[in-house]
Design a protein around this motif. Sequence first.
Motif, PDB file in Angstrom:
ATOM      1  N   PHE A  56       0.761  -1.092  -0.063  1.00 20.41           N
ATOM      2  CA  PHE A  56      -0.083   0.012  -0.198  1.00 20.41           C
ATOM      3  C   PHE A  56       0.851   1.162   0.033  1.00 20.41           C
ATOM      4  N   ALA A  57       1.936   1.302   0.702  1.00 20.67           N
ATOM      5  CA  ALA A  57       2.931   2.376   0.953  1.00 20.67           C
ATOM      6  C   ALA A  57       3.550   2.735  -0.337  1.00 20.67           C
ATOM      7  N   HIS A  58       3.520   1.508  -1.025  1.00 23.85           N
ATOM      8  CA  HIS A  58       4.374   1.958  -2.596  1.00 23.85           C
ATOM      9  C   HIS A  58       3.238   1.978  -3.525  1.00 23.85           C
ATOM     10  N   GLY A  59       2.003   1.985  -3.204  1.00 24.46           N
ATOM     11  CA  GLY A  59       1.173   2.609  -4.290  1.00 24.46           C
ATOM     12  C   GLY A  59       0.371   1.579  -4.989  1.00 24.46           C
ATOM     13  N   THR A  60       0.046   0.234  -4.280  1.00 30.57           N
ATOM     14  CA  THR A  60      -0.835  -0.860  -4.601  1.00 30.57           C
ATOM     15  C   THR A  60      -2.130  -0.589  -4.212  1.00 30.57           C
ATOM     16  N   THR A  61      -3.126  -0.226  -4.544  1.00 31.67           N
ATOM     17  CA  THR A  61      -4.553   0.050  -3.930  1.00 31.67           C
ATOM     18  C   THR A  61      -5.431  -0.933  -4.081  1.00 31.67           C
ATOM     19  N   THR A  62      -5.074  -2.034  -5.056  1.00 38.37           N
ATOM     20  CA  THR A  62      -6.000  -3.454  -5.147  1.00 38.37           C
ATOM     21  C   THR A  62      -4.951  -4.477  -5.323  1.00 38.37           C
ATOM     22  N   VAL A  63      -5.176  -5.362  -4.535  1.00 38.89           N
ATOM     23  CA  VAL A  63      -4.064  -6.709  -4.891  1.00 38.89           C
ATOM     24  C   VAL A  63      -4.958  -7.874  -5.005  1.00 38.89           C
ATOM     25  N   GLU A  64      -4.482  -8.816  -5.701  1.00 33.83           N
ATOM     26  CA  GLU A  64      -4.971 -10.131  -5.677  1.00 33.83           C
ATOM     27  C   GLU A  64      -4.043 -11.144  -4.900  1.00 33.83           C
ATOM     28  N   ILE A  65      -4.721 -11.904  -4.049  1.00 35.68           N
ATOM     29  CA  ILE A  65      -3.758 -12.762  -3.440  1.00 35.68           C
ATOM     30  C   ILE A  65      -4.591 -14.317  -3.494  1.00 35.68           C
ATOM     31  N   ILE A  83      -4.310   7.651  -2.279  1.00 42.45           N
ATOM     32  CA  ILE A  83      -5.753   8.114  -1.772  1.00 42.45           C
ATOM     33  C   ILE A  83      -6.689   6.983  -2.307  1.00 42.45           C
ATOM     34  N   LYS A  84      -7.234   6.278  -1.156  1.00 41.78           N
ATOM     35  CA  LYS A  84      -7.802   5.073  -1.294  1.00 41.78           C
ATOM     36  C   LYS A  84      -9.342   5.131  -1.051  1.00 41.78           C
ATOM     37  N   LYS A  85     -10.227   4.861  -2.031  1.00 43.60           N
ATOM     38  CA  LYS A  85     -11.710   5.186  -1.773  1.00 43.60           C
ATOM     39  C   LYS A  85     -11.983   6.756  -1.343  1.00 43.60           C
ATOM     40  N   GLY A  86     -11.116   7.748  -1.898  1.00 39.06           N
ATOM     41  CA  GLY A  86     -11.218   8.880  -1.342  1.00 39.06           C
ATOM     42  C   GLY A  86     -10.434   9.214  -0.124  1.00 39.06           C
ATOM     43  N   ARG A  87     -10.103   8.278   0.615  1.00 37.15           N
ATOM     44  CA  ARG A  87      -9.314   8.582   1.772  1.00 37.15           C
ATOM     45  C   ARG A  87      -7.911   8.979   1.874  1.00 37.15           C
ATOM     46  N   VAL A  88      -7.349   9.699   2.523  1.00 38.42           N
ATOM     47  CA  VAL A  88      -5.979  10.426   2.084  1.00 38.42           C
ATOM     48  C   VAL A  88      -5.011   9.825   2.999  1.00 38.42           C
ATOM     49  N   TYR A  89      -3.952   9.272   2.482  1.00 35.58           N
ATOM     50  CA  TYR A  89      -2.845   8.394   3.393  1.00 35.58           C
ATOM     51  C   TYR A  89      -1.535   8.805   3.068  1.00 35.58           C
ATOM     52  N   PRO A  90      -1.053  10.314   3.454  1.00 41.08           N
ATOM     53  CA  PRO A  90       0.238  10.481   3.118  1.00 41.08           C
ATOM     54  C   PRO A  90       1.350   9.259   3.826  1.00 41.08           C
ATOM     55  N   VAL A  91       2.348   9.135   2.660  1.00 37.11           N
ATOM     56  CA  VAL A  91       3.048   7.970   2.943  1.00 37.11           C
ATOM     57  C   VAL A  91       3.996   8.359   4.058  1.00 37.11           C
ATOM     58  N   HIS A  92       4.525   9.528   4.371  1.00 37.50           N
ATOM     59  CA  HIS A  92       5.291   9.824   5.631  1.00 37.50           C
ATOM     60  C   HIS A  92       4.395   9.223   6.833  1.00 37.50           C
ATOM     61  N   LYS A  93       3.269   9.832   6.855  1.00 38.14           N
ATOM     62  CA  LYS A  93       2.557   9.319   8.109  1.00 38.14           C
ATOM     63  C   LYS A  93       2.211   7.731   8.208  1.00 38.14           C
ATOM     64  N   LEU A  94       2.227   7.191   7.037  1.00 38.71           N
ATOM     65  CA  LEU A  94       2.071   5.573   7.046  1.00 38.71           C
ATOM     66  C   LEU A  94       3.206   5.168   7.694  1.00 38.71           C
ATOM     67  N   LEU A  95       4.367   5.601   7.284  1.00 34.97           N
ATOM     68  CA  LEU A  95       5.691   5.093   7.586  1.00 34.97           C
ATOM     69  C   LEU A  95       6.218   5.361   9.198  1.00 34.97           C
ATOM     70  N   ALA A  96       5.387   6.500   9.671  1.00 33.64           N
ATOM     71  CA  ALA A  96       5.703   6.990  10.903  1.00 33.64           C
ATOM     72  C   ALA A  96       4.982   6.107  12.035  1.00 33.64           C
ATOM     73  N   GLU A 143       3.675   3.502  14.091  1.00 30.22           N
ATOM     74  CA  GLU A 143       4.517   2.247  14.440  1.00 30.22           C
ATOM     75  C   GLU A 143       3.665   0.945  14.324  1.00 30.22           C
ATOM     76  N   THR A 144       2.471   0.886  14.427  1.00 33.52           N
ATOM     77  CA  THR A 144       1.616  -0.313  14.162  1.00 33.52           C
ATOM     78  C   THR A 144       1.556  -0.537  12.878  1.00 33.52           C
ATOM     79  N   TRP A 145       2.131   0.204  11.900  1.00 31.94           N
ATOM     80  CA  TRP A 145       2.262   0.104  10.331  1.00 31.94           C
ATOM     81  C   TRP A 145       3.057  -1.230   9.951  1.00 31.94           C
ATOM     82  N   ASN A 146       4.035  -1.308  10.778  1.00 35.38           N
ATOM     83  CA  ASN A 146       5.096  -2.484  10.092  1.00 35.38           C
ATOM     84  C   ASN A 146       5.225  -3.388  11.438  1.00 35.38           C
TER      85      ASN A 146
END
Length: 426
Positions: free
Chosen positions: A133-142, A408-421, A423-426
């Motif tokens: 997600f932080a690298h820009g994938t907004t939909t993933v097949e698994i 920006i996912k479904k209109g919600r904004v996720y700045p990458v620096h915030k994602l990386l900061a 602590e629950t993210w990784n």
Amino acid sequence: MLIHSASQLLTLAGGPQRGQALGTLGIIEDGAVLIRDGKIADVGRSSDLRATWPDEPALDAGGRVVLPGFVDPHTHAIWAGDRAAEFEMKLAGVSYLEILAQGGGIISTVRATRRASIEALQAQTRPRLRRMFAHGTTTVEIKTGYGLQTSTELRLLKAILQLDQLEPLDIVPTFLGAHAIAPEYKERPQEYVQLIVHTMLPLLRAWWETHAPGRPLPFVDVFCETGAFTLEQSRQILETARKLGFPLKIHADEFDNIGGAALAAELGAASADHLVKTSAADIAALARSETVAVGLPGTPFGLAECAYTPAQAIISADGYLALASDCNPGTAWNESMQFIIALACRYMKITPAQAIAAATINAAHALRLADRIGSLEIGKQADLLILDIPDYRHLGYRFGGNLVHTVIKKGRVYPVHKLLADETWN
Ligand code: NIG
Ligand code: FE
């Protein structure tokens, strides 16, 4: 919300791109996009949209590139353990199929995955999804495929469905019970095929009604390859799946050309993936169909092999080309579609524009979701990226880092620096 002042807004408008049309970015310079209720409500020049929507809360893209979120249509992102030791064996010259034949490879990940609880599987998978997600994938097949027994395959599917609820990116599930011959059936592979056909697939059909009511059926995929499933076995599995109403995918021609790509075209599969050793006749068969050819350049790169999907042959034949990461512990542990684009430009010999289309609108088509995602057009889901680059060609040209500024996912904004900061993210 009005996102404005994009140096280049890549709309990718006009639907999936076949053959020479690949790479039609639909660039709007000084572009803007209006988002309402998680969907795209308007697209155009910044000056026009700011005049039309003067009171809209604004997000200044600051001269960066804006494009649709990446769609990664082929991953094996849920597994337990790792195969770092096998990486060394491969570097020493032991081949992927040799390791598999010796009971390692996929089977070694199967042993670890069968032992793992659903909580453990999710805990190991979440950081991978967040890196995606932080690298820009907004939909993933698994895909499932590290169970190879009914109970674990269904546990994997359940884990995938729950992760879809927990994580911001959208997850598209695929059932890959036919990833390898289960170790218990090593000496009688046809019996494992019968188990898939007569037990797993009908059970999955019923299971889905109670565990994912109303949700479209998952894809059914087969690893059609020397040492995995023969062409006949693949046909048996995919024909059964098709009769039960499942949409289809196939792993074809990763190491040998045994006819999986033509089978995919014949059966109307959504995609045929890998396609490294595909014959000209099979490429022609694919190109005559709606089946998308998915190149996975992370895989030969991960295996240190020299042959890649022949993108130019697919394009000249007028086929659909998409890209995916194949994220998995054996051949390609990589979560970044940006890196896949960089590899595709160099080794599949396509341009950044072609790679971007292959990783967005055509990747969406490989999941049969091109009516909802993969481009910036009115009515589509507001999944987009602001990249910290002035010109789209920096994608592909630069590699190894992360060019995403904001997701920006479904209109919600996720700045990458915030994602990386976080602590629950990784
Ligand atoms: O797509 N080829 C089959 N499946 C994966 C590899 C999975 C693994 O080795 O664990 C692939 O490359
Ligand atoms: Fe794969």
